[in-house]
Design a protein around this motif. Structure first.
Motif, PDB file in Angstrom:
ATOM      1  N   VAL A   1       0.818  -1.207   0.000  1.00  0.00           N
ATOM      2  CA  VAL A   1       0.000   0.000   0.000  1.00  0.00           C
ATOM      3  C   VAL A   1       0.860   1.269   0.000  1.00  0.00           C
ATOM      4  O   VAL A   1       0.464   2.294  -0.564  1.00  0.00           O
ATOM      5  CB  VAL A   1      -1.001  -0.011   1.179  1.00  0.00           C
ATOM      6  N   ARG A   2       2.050   1.200   0.572  1.00  0.00           N
ATOM      7  CA  ARG A   2       2.937   2.374   0.569  1.00  0.00           C
ATOM      8  C   ARG A   2       3.425   2.687  -0.839  1.00  0.00           C
ATOM      9  O   ARG A   2       3.521   3.858  -1.228  1.00  0.00           O
ATOM     10  CB  ARG A   2       4.107   2.138   1.524  1.00  0.00           C
ATOM     11  N   ASP A   3       3.713   1.641  -1.619  1.00  0.00           N
ATOM     12  CA  ASP A   3       4.125   1.849  -3.010  1.00  0.00           C
ATOM     13  C   ASP A   3       2.961   2.362  -3.850  1.00  0.00           C
ATOM     14  O   ASP A   3       3.138   3.200  -4.731  1.00  0.00           O
ATOM     15  CB  ASP A   3       4.668   0.554  -3.606  1.00  0.00           C
TER      16      ASP A   3
ATOM     17  N   GLU B   1       5.438  13.561 -17.244  1.00  0.00           N
ATOM     18  CA  GLU B   1       5.361  12.488 -18.239  1.00  0.00           C
ATOM     19  C   GLU B   1       4.230  11.496 -17.953  1.00  0.00           C
ATOM     20  O   GLU B   1       3.887  10.680 -18.799  1.00  0.00           O
ATOM     21  CB  GLU B   1       6.692  11.718 -18.311  1.00  0.00           C
ATOM     22  N   ALA B   2       3.647  11.582 -16.775  1.00  0.00           N
ATOM     23  CA  ALA B   2       2.558  10.673 -16.404  1.00  0.00           C
ATOM     24  C   ALA B   2       1.198  11.139 -16.933  1.00  0.00           C
ATOM     25  O   ALA B   2       0.236  10.375 -16.920  1.00  0.00           O
ATOM     26  CB  ALA B   2       2.489  10.531 -14.883  1.00  0.00           C
ATOM     27  N   ALA B   3       1.152  12.355 -17.428  1.00  0.00           N
ATOM     28  CA  ALA B   3      -0.125  12.929 -17.879  1.00  0.00           C
ATOM     29  C   ALA B   3      -0.796  12.050 -18.931  1.00  0.00           C
ATOM     30  O   ALA B   3      -0.152  11.557 -19.860  1.00  0.00           O
ATOM     31  CB  ALA B   3       0.106  14.330 -18.444  1.00  0.00           C
ATOM     32  N   ASN B   4      -2.079  11.805 -18.739  1.00  0.00           N
ATOM     33  CA  ASN B   4      -2.924  11.062 -19.678  1.00  0.00           C
ATOM     34  C   ASN B   4      -2.475   9.607 -19.888  1.00  0.00           C
ATOM     35  O   ASN B   4      -2.775   9.020 -20.916  1.00  0.00           O
ATOM     36  CB  ASN B   4      -3.009  11.789 -21.024  1.00  0.00           C
ATOM     37  N   LYS B   5      -1.771   9.061 -18.924  1.00  0.00           N
ATOM     38  CA  LYS B   5      -1.345   7.659 -19.017  1.00  0.00           C
ATOM     39  C   LYS B   5      -2.016   6.847 -17.915  1.00  0.00           C
ATOM     40  O   LYS B   5      -2.365   7.359 -16.871  1.00  0.00           O
ATOM     41  CB  LYS B   5       0.171   7.550 -18.882  1.00  0.00           C
ATOM     42  N   ARG B   6      -2.181   5.567 -18.196  1.00  0.00           N
ATOM     43  CA  ARG B   6      -2.689   4.629 -17.189  1.00  0.00           C
ATOM     44  C   ARG B   6      -1.529   3.771 -16.707  1.00  0.00           C
ATOM     45  O   ARG B   6      -0.629   3.456 -17.471  1.00  0.00           O
ATOM     46  CB  ARG B   6      -3.781   3.745 -17.782  1.00  0.00           C
ATOM     47  N   PHE B   7      -1.598   3.384 -15.428  1.00  0.00           N
ATOM     48  CA  PHE B   7      -0.511   2.619 -14.823  1.00  0.00           C
ATOM     49  C   PHE B   7      -1.070   1.374 -14.146  1.00  0.00           C
ATOM     50  O   PHE B   7      -2.057   1.445 -13.419  1.00  0.00           O
ATOM     51  CB  PHE B   7       0.241   3.473 -13.800  1.00  0.00           C
ATOM     52  N   PHE B   8      -0.401   0.268 -14.386  1.00  0.00           N
ATOM     53  CA  PHE B   8      -0.763  -0.989 -13.735  1.00  0.00           C
ATOM     54  C   PHE B   8       0.205  -1.162 -12.569  1.00  0.00           C
ATOM     55  O   PHE B   8       1.351  -1.558 -12.748  1.00  0.00           O
ATOM     56  CB  PHE B   8      -0.654  -2.144 -14.727  1.00  0.00           C
ATOM     57  N   VAL B   9      -0.258  -0.825 -11.381  1.00  0.00           N
ATOM     58  CA  VAL B   9       0.612  -0.788 -10.212  1.00  0.00           C
ATOM     59  C   VAL B   9       0.554  -2.126  -9.481  1.00  0.00           C
ATOM     60  O   VAL B   9      -0.353  -2.386  -8.699  1.00  0.00           O
ATOM     61  CB  VAL B   9       0.223   0.372  -9.273  1.00  0.00           C
TER      62      VAL B   9
ATOM     63  N   LEU C   1       7.163   6.641 -13.476  1.00  0.00           N
ATOM     64  CA  LEU C   1       6.970   7.132 -12.117  1.00  0.00           C
ATOM     65  C   LEU C   1       8.193   6.913 -11.228  1.00  0.00           C
ATOM     66  O   LEU C   1       8.284   7.487 -10.147  1.00  0.00           O
ATOM     67  CB  LEU C   1       5.749   6.469 -11.475  1.00  0.00           C
ATOM     68  N   GLY C   2       9.120   6.063 -11.663  1.00  0.00           N
ATOM     69  CA  GLY C   2      10.334   5.816 -10.885  1.00  0.00           C
ATOM     70  C   GLY C   2      10.100   4.987  -9.628  1.00  0.00           C
ATOM     71  O   GLY C   2      10.891   5.055  -8.688  1.00  0.00           O
ATOM     72  N   ILE C   3       9.048   4.185  -9.624  1.00  0.00           N
ATOM     73  CA  ILE C   3       8.727   3.377  -8.451  1.00  0.00           C
ATOM     74  C   ILE C   3       9.660   2.166  -8.387  1.00  0.00           C
ATOM     75  O   ILE C   3       9.825   1.443  -9.352  1.00  0.00           O
ATOM     76  CB  ILE C   3       7.261   2.893  -8.491  1.00  0.00           C
ATOM     77  N   LYS C   4      10.261   1.967  -7.234  1.00  0.00           N
ATOM     78  CA  LYS C   4      11.052   0.766  -6.948  1.00  0.00           C
ATOM     79  C   LYS C   4      10.259   0.011  -5.887  1.00  0.00           C
ATOM     80  O   LYS C   4      10.200   0.440  -4.732  1.00  0.00           O
ATOM     81  CB  LYS C   4      12.436   1.139  -6.460  1.00  0.00           C
TER      82      LYS C   4
ATOM     83  N   HIS D   1       0.351   7.022  -6.700  1.00  0.00           N
ATOM     84  CA  HIS D   1      -0.703   8.031  -6.862  1.00  0.00           C
ATOM     85  C   HIS D   1      -0.116   9.446  -6.810  1.00  0.00           C
ATOM     86  O   HIS D   1      -0.466  10.306  -7.629  1.00  0.00           O
ATOM     87  CB  HIS D   1      -1.769   7.875  -5.769  1.00  0.00           C
ATOM     88  N   VAL D   2       0.761   9.682  -5.870  1.00  0.00           N
ATOM     89  CA  VAL D   2       1.373  11.004  -5.747  1.00  0.00           C
ATOM     90  C   VAL D   2       2.233  11.304  -6.968  1.00  0.00           C
ATOM     91  O   VAL D   2       2.138  12.387  -7.567  1.00  0.00           O
ATOM     92  CB  VAL D   2       2.210  11.100  -4.448  1.00  0.00           C
ATOM     93  N   LYS D   3       3.066  10.345  -7.363  1.00  0.00           N
ATOM     94  CA  LYS D   3       3.943  10.546  -8.528  1.00  0.00           C
ATOM     95  C   LYS D   3       3.134  10.780  -9.801  1.00  0.00           C
ATOM     96  O   LYS D   3       3.533  11.566 -10.652  1.00  0.00           O
ATOM     97  CB  LYS D   3       4.865   9.345  -8.705  1.00  0.00           C
TER      98      LYS D   3
END
Length: 118
Positions: free
Chosen positions: A20-22, A35-43, A95-98, A27-29
């Motif tokens: 949940v922290r990631d 570069e995230a504008a108008n994109k969908r992300f599968f988290v 988003l640079g998520i690790k 969401h914040v990123k």
């Protein structure tokens, strides 16, 4: 952890997970990274099974040994024939998520439950 799966581990169901922290960070990123504008992300961080969760708890919290299923307990594993694929490359690159590991997430969850007396 509470001894309810000693005879059989429940089926996993959905085999993907995310801490949940990631997810909150994603969401914040997504709002902050242009570069995230108008994109969908599968988290999603990856695959898991209920059997793996039990093994992680057993490894890191020996005080629950008598409450947990053993290696021979049936159920809770991946289905024969494999499972579906996923692609979280966009989340990592844009988003640079690790992502945290499953082990880190489960250990932190157990510690959190212990802190509230569960």
């Amino acid at each position: 952890m509470m001894g309810k799966a000693k005879d059989e581990i429940m089926p996993t169901g959905v085999y993907i997970w995310v801490d949940v922290r990631d997810l909150a960070l994603a969401h914040v990123k997504a709002m902050e990274v242009p570069e995230a504008a108008n994109k969908r992300f599968f988290v999603t961080a990856g695959y898991f099974s209920n059997k793996e969760i039990a093994q992680i708890i057993a490894k890191n919290f020996p005080q629950y040994k008598n409450e947990l299923p053993t290696e021979k307990t049936p159920g809770g594993d991946y289905p024969e024939g494999g499972i579906y694929k996923y692609n979280n490359k966009r989340v990592q690159e844009v988003l640079g998520i690790k992502f945290r590991s499953l082990e880190e997430s489960i250990v932190d969850t157990v510690k959190s439950l212990q802190a509230v007396g569960a």
